[in-house]
Design a protein around this motif. Structure first.
Motif, PDB file in Angstrom:
ATOM      1  N   HIS A 194      -1.627  -4.051   5.280  1.00 30.02           N
ATOM      2  CA  HIS A 194      -1.613  -2.722   4.667  1.00 30.02           C
ATOM      3  C   HIS A 194      -0.843  -1.763   5.568  1.00 30.02           C
ATOM      4  O   HIS A 194      -0.900  -1.868   6.796  1.00 30.02           O
ATOM      5  CB  HIS A 194      -3.045  -2.227   4.464  1.00 30.02           C
ATOM      6  CG  HIS A 194      -3.146  -1.035   3.559  1.00 30.02           C
ATOM      7  ND1 HIS A 194      -3.017   0.251   4.023  1.00 30.02           N
ATOM      8  CD2 HIS A 194      -3.350  -0.943   2.216  1.00 30.02           C
ATOM      9  CE1 HIS A 194      -3.157   1.095   3.012  1.00 30.02           C
ATOM     10  NE2 HIS A 194      -3.348   0.389   1.897  1.00 30.02           N
ATOM     11  N   TYR A 195      -0.119  -0.834   4.963  1.00 30.49           N
ATOM     12  CA  TYR A 195       0.728   0.047   5.767  1.00 30.49           C
ATOM     13  C   TYR A 195      -0.099   0.901   6.734  1.00 30.49           C
ATOM     14  O   TYR A 195       0.375   1.211   7.843  1.00 30.49           O
ATOM     15  CB  TYR A 195       1.612   0.906   4.864  1.00 30.49           C
ATOM     16  CG  TYR A 195       0.996   2.177   4.328  1.00 30.49           C
ATOM     17  CD1 TYR A 195       1.417   3.425   4.772  1.00 30.49           C
ATOM     18  CD2 TYR A 195       0.002   2.149   3.338  1.00 30.49           C
ATOM     19  CE1 TYR A 195       0.884   4.598   4.259  1.00 30.49           C
ATOM     20  CE2 TYR A 195      -0.547   3.302   2.838  1.00 30.49           C
ATOM     21  CZ  TYR A 195      -0.097   4.526   3.299  1.00 30.49           C
ATOM     22  OH  TYR A 195      -0.647   5.683   2.796  1.00 30.49           O
ATOM     23  N   GLU A 196      -1.316   1.249   6.373  1.00 28.53           N
ATOM     24  CA  GLU A 196      -2.156   2.006   7.298  1.00 28.53           C
ATOM     25  C   GLU A 196      -2.570   1.145   8.492  1.00 28.53           C
ATOM     26  O   GLU A 196      -2.644   1.631   9.626  1.00 28.53           O
ATOM     27  CB  GLU A 196      -3.390   2.535   6.572  1.00 28.53           C
ATOM     28  CG  GLU A 196      -3.082   3.589   5.526  1.00 28.53           C
ATOM     29  CD  GLU A 196      -4.335   4.106   4.846  1.00 28.53           C
ATOM     30  OE1 GLU A 196      -5.438   3.559   5.115  1.00 28.53           O
ATOM     31  OE2 GLU A 196      -4.227   5.059   4.053  1.00 28.53           O
ATOM     32  N   GLU A 197      -2.850  -0.127   8.241  1.00 34.75           N
ATOM     33  CA  GLU A 197      -3.224  -1.029   9.325  1.00 34.75           C
ATOM     34  C   GLU A 197      -2.043  -1.245  10.274  1.00 34.75           C
ATOM     35  O   GLU A 197      -2.222  -1.285  11.498  1.00 34.75           O
ATOM     36  CB  GLU A 197      -3.688  -2.358   8.758  1.00 34.75           C
ATOM     37  CG  GLU A 197      -4.195  -3.329   9.816  1.00 34.75           C
ATOM     38  CD  GLU A 197      -4.903  -4.533   9.221  1.00 34.75           C
ATOM     39  OE1 GLU A 197      -5.984  -4.888   9.727  1.00 34.75           O
ATOM     40  OE2 GLU A 197      -4.391  -5.112   8.234  1.00 34.75           O
ATOM     41  N   THR A 225      -7.186  -9.025   3.787  1.00 32.11           N
ATOM     42  CA  THR A 225      -6.304  -8.677   2.673  1.00 32.11           C
ATOM     43  C   THR A 225      -7.095  -8.472   1.387  1.00 32.11           C
ATOM     44  O   THR A 225      -6.829  -7.534   0.622  1.00 32.11           O
ATOM     45  CB  THR A 225      -5.250  -9.781   2.473  1.00 32.11           C
ATOM     46  OG1 THR A 225      -4.479  -9.921   3.670  1.00 32.11           O
ATOM     47  CG2 THR A 225      -4.322  -9.448   1.317  1.00 32.11           C
ATOM     48  N   GLU A 259       5.679   2.895  -0.930  1.00 25.79           N
ATOM     49  CA  GLU A 259       6.069   1.500  -0.725  1.00 25.79           C
ATOM     50  C   GLU A 259       7.450   1.303  -1.343  1.00 25.79           C
ATOM     51  O   GLU A 259       7.612   0.842  -2.470  1.00 25.79           O
ATOM     52  CB  GLU A 259       5.026   0.580  -1.360  1.00 25.79           C
ATOM     53  CG  GLU A 259       5.033  -0.843  -0.817  1.00 25.79           C
ATOM     54  CD  GLU A 259       6.001  -1.744  -1.549  1.00 25.79           C
ATOM     55  OE1 GLU A 259       6.995  -2.155  -0.916  1.00 25.79           O
ATOM     56  OE2 GLU A 259       5.779  -2.039  -2.726  1.00 25.79           O
ATOM     57  N   TRP A 315      -8.507  -4.805   1.000  1.00 28.17           N
ATOM     58  CA  TRP A 315      -7.666  -3.635   0.717  1.00 28.17           C
ATOM     59  C   TRP A 315      -6.696  -3.832  -0.449  1.00 28.17           C
ATOM     60  O   TRP A 315      -6.129  -2.868  -0.963  1.00 28.17           O
ATOM     61  CB  TRP A 315      -6.898  -3.179   1.954  1.00 28.17           C
ATOM     62  CG  TRP A 315      -6.004  -4.183   2.635  1.00 28.17           C
ATOM     63  CD1 TRP A 315      -6.251  -4.830   3.809  1.00 28.17           C
ATOM     64  CD2 TRP A 315      -4.709  -4.632   2.209  1.00 28.17           C
ATOM     65  NE1 TRP A 315      -5.198  -5.652   4.145  1.00 28.17           N
ATOM     66  CE2 TRP A 315      -4.236  -5.549   3.180  1.00 28.17           C
ATOM     67  CE3 TRP A 315      -3.899  -4.341   1.112  1.00 28.17           C
ATOM     68  CZ2 TRP A 315      -2.999  -6.181   3.078  1.00 28.17           C
ATOM     69  CZ3 TRP A 315      -2.661  -4.977   1.003  1.00 28.17           C
ATOM     70  CH2 TRP A 315      -2.226  -5.881   1.978  1.00 28.17           C
ATOM     71  N   LEU A 316      -6.505  -5.081  -0.888  1.00 29.63           N
ATOM     72  CA  LEU A 316      -5.529  -5.339  -1.947  1.00 29.63           C
ATOM     73  C   LEU A 316      -5.823  -4.598  -3.251  1.00 29.63           C
ATOM     74  O   LEU A 316      -4.894  -4.035  -3.856  1.00 29.63           O
ATOM     75  CB  LEU A 316      -5.420  -6.846  -2.197  1.00 29.63           C
ATOM     76  CG  LEU A 316      -4.398  -7.271  -3.244  1.00 29.63           C
ATOM     77  CD1 LEU A 316      -2.997  -6.818  -2.856  1.00 29.63           C
ATOM     78  CD2 LEU A 316      -4.437  -8.791  -3.439  1.00 29.63           C
ATOM     79  N   SER A 333      -2.928  -9.042   8.176  1.00 25.34           N
ATOM     80  CA  SER A 333      -4.349  -9.017   7.846  1.00 25.34           C
ATOM     81  C   SER A 333      -4.877 -10.440   7.722  1.00 25.34           C
ATOM     82  O   SER A 333      -4.121 -11.400   7.563  1.00 25.34           O
ATOM     83  CB  SER A 333      -4.568  -8.272   6.526  1.00 25.34           C
ATOM     84  OG  SER A 333      -4.130  -6.932   6.615  1.00 25.34           O
ATOM     85  N   GLY A 393       0.823  -1.211   0.000  1.00 17.70           N
ATOM     86  CA  GLY A 393       0.000   0.000   0.000  1.00 17.70           C
ATOM     87  C   GLY A 393       0.849   1.249   0.000  1.00 17.70           C
ATOM     88  O   GLY A 393       2.026   1.241   0.335  1.00 17.70           O
ATOM     89  N   ALA A 434      -4.448  -1.154  -2.991  1.00 17.93           N
ATOM     90  CA  ALA A 434      -2.981  -1.126  -2.993  1.00 17.93           C
ATOM     91  C   ALA A 434      -2.443  -1.330  -4.411  1.00 17.93           C
ATOM     92  O   ALA A 434      -1.470  -0.679  -4.821  1.00 17.93           O
ATOM     93  CB  ALA A 434      -2.443  -2.204  -2.058  1.00 17.93           C
TER      94      ALA A 434
END
Length: 313
Positions: free
Chosen positions: A210-213, A293, A179, A296-297, A235, A174, A300
């Motif tokens: 995910h980087y936000e998670e 995953t 990234e 959100w994939l 995730s 993400g 991303a």
């Protein structure tokens, strides 16, 4: 409101962590070598964390409710941090990695082939520590990344004078250009132009976050109380390279093309010949809720394609 020190925090999920801490009303001190300024509102010290005397002098008499260490890679760095922060913080969180479970880098307890590994697979309380190894050498450190993380965890667990948490992160995706590893771009660029990517003869799944998670989990781990020790951060949902390629193909309108690696030929960065998955049950039991995953994939992938030099079809 808590007073939080972030070591690193200049890019990717570390930068987002600092932003979220500030938005939540915490007082934030960022310590790094000055590659990028922190968001407005954060106190900033430009200092090399490997210079123990300079780090201690920069911090002065400051104390913290928690420290989040984004850039601890070796037992030497961990031992230095213990000395600097033993009387300065109530809690310490180190960003660790799924790579601590890599069986190619250490003799680990056997886990059933299709079983996501739990935290106790690598117990830092008993892991051997060797501070006399050439951890200062960049090539040595690169070749022993997983072992450096394992030994750093061991130092904090056994020698730390504060409650300690290690967040063992899955593969992070993400953020598009943020990234910086380029691993997702490896696939989006090839598939978007119809080029082949290389896979292993047998592909097995891994886990992602995910980087936000991950930034959210680090904030939670730093500001919570009542638990210590390792936490797997991933995730929900396993994914292999063919599933990843299918998501990219759906976004680009291209049919992914792959080729099986020849003997001793390297495959792509998310191509694994072992079941490379972690169990996130412990973090869930402690109160953290993970995303899926699959949810959100696609976003991303879209972010990665947006910064690609090769336009999608």
């Amino acid at each position: 409101m808590q007073r939080i020190c972030v070591i690193g925090g200049s890019r990717y999920f570390g930068k987002l962590l600092v932003q979220r801490l500030l938005l939540a009303g915490h007082r934030v001190t960022v310590v790094n070598r000055g590659s990028a300024p922190p968001p407005p509102g954060a106190e900033h010290f430009v200092v090399d964390r490997d210079d123990e005397a300079a780090l201690s002098a920069a911090l002065g008499a400051r104390t913290f409710d928690a420290v989040v260490d984004q850039i601890c890679y070796t037992p030497v760095q961990a031992a230095s941090a213990v000395r600097v922060f033993r009387d300065r913080t109530r809690r310490y969180v180190m960003t660790s990695t799924i790579e601590v479970y890599d069986p190619a880098s250490a003799a680990l307890p056997a886990v059933a082939r299709d079983t996501p590994v739990p935290e106790e697979t690598v117990d830092p309380a008993v892991w051997p520590v060797r501070t006399d190894l050439p951890w200062h050498d960049a090539d040595y450190l690169d070749a022993h990344y997983a072992e450096g993380k394992r030994q750093a965890e061991a130092v904090f667990t056994r020698d730390g004078r504060f409650p300690y948490v290690s967040v063992r992160s899955a593969h992070v995706l993400g953020g598009g250009a943020q990234e910086f590893t380029g691993r997702l771009a490896h696939y989006t660029e090839r598939i978007s132009r119809g080029a082949e990517f290389v896979v292993r003869p047998e592909e097995l799944p891994t886990v992602f976050i995910h980087y936000e998670e991950l930034a959210g989990l680090l904030l939670w781990a730093a500001t919570a109380d009542g638990f210590t020790g390792p936490l797997n951060a991933c995730s929900d949902g396993l994914l292999d390279v063919h599933g990843l390629a299918a998501a990219i193909g759906a976004a680009t309108g291209r049919t992914p093309v792959h080729r099986t690696a020849a003997a001793k030929e390297p495959a792509g960065p998310f191509s694994f010949d072992r079941h490379y998955a972690m169990s996130n049950d412990r973090a869930k039991r402690l109160g953290f809720t993970f995303a899926r995953t699959a949810d959100w994939l696609p976003g991303a992938v879209a972010e990665s394609l947006a910064v690609s030099t090769v336009p999608a079809a």
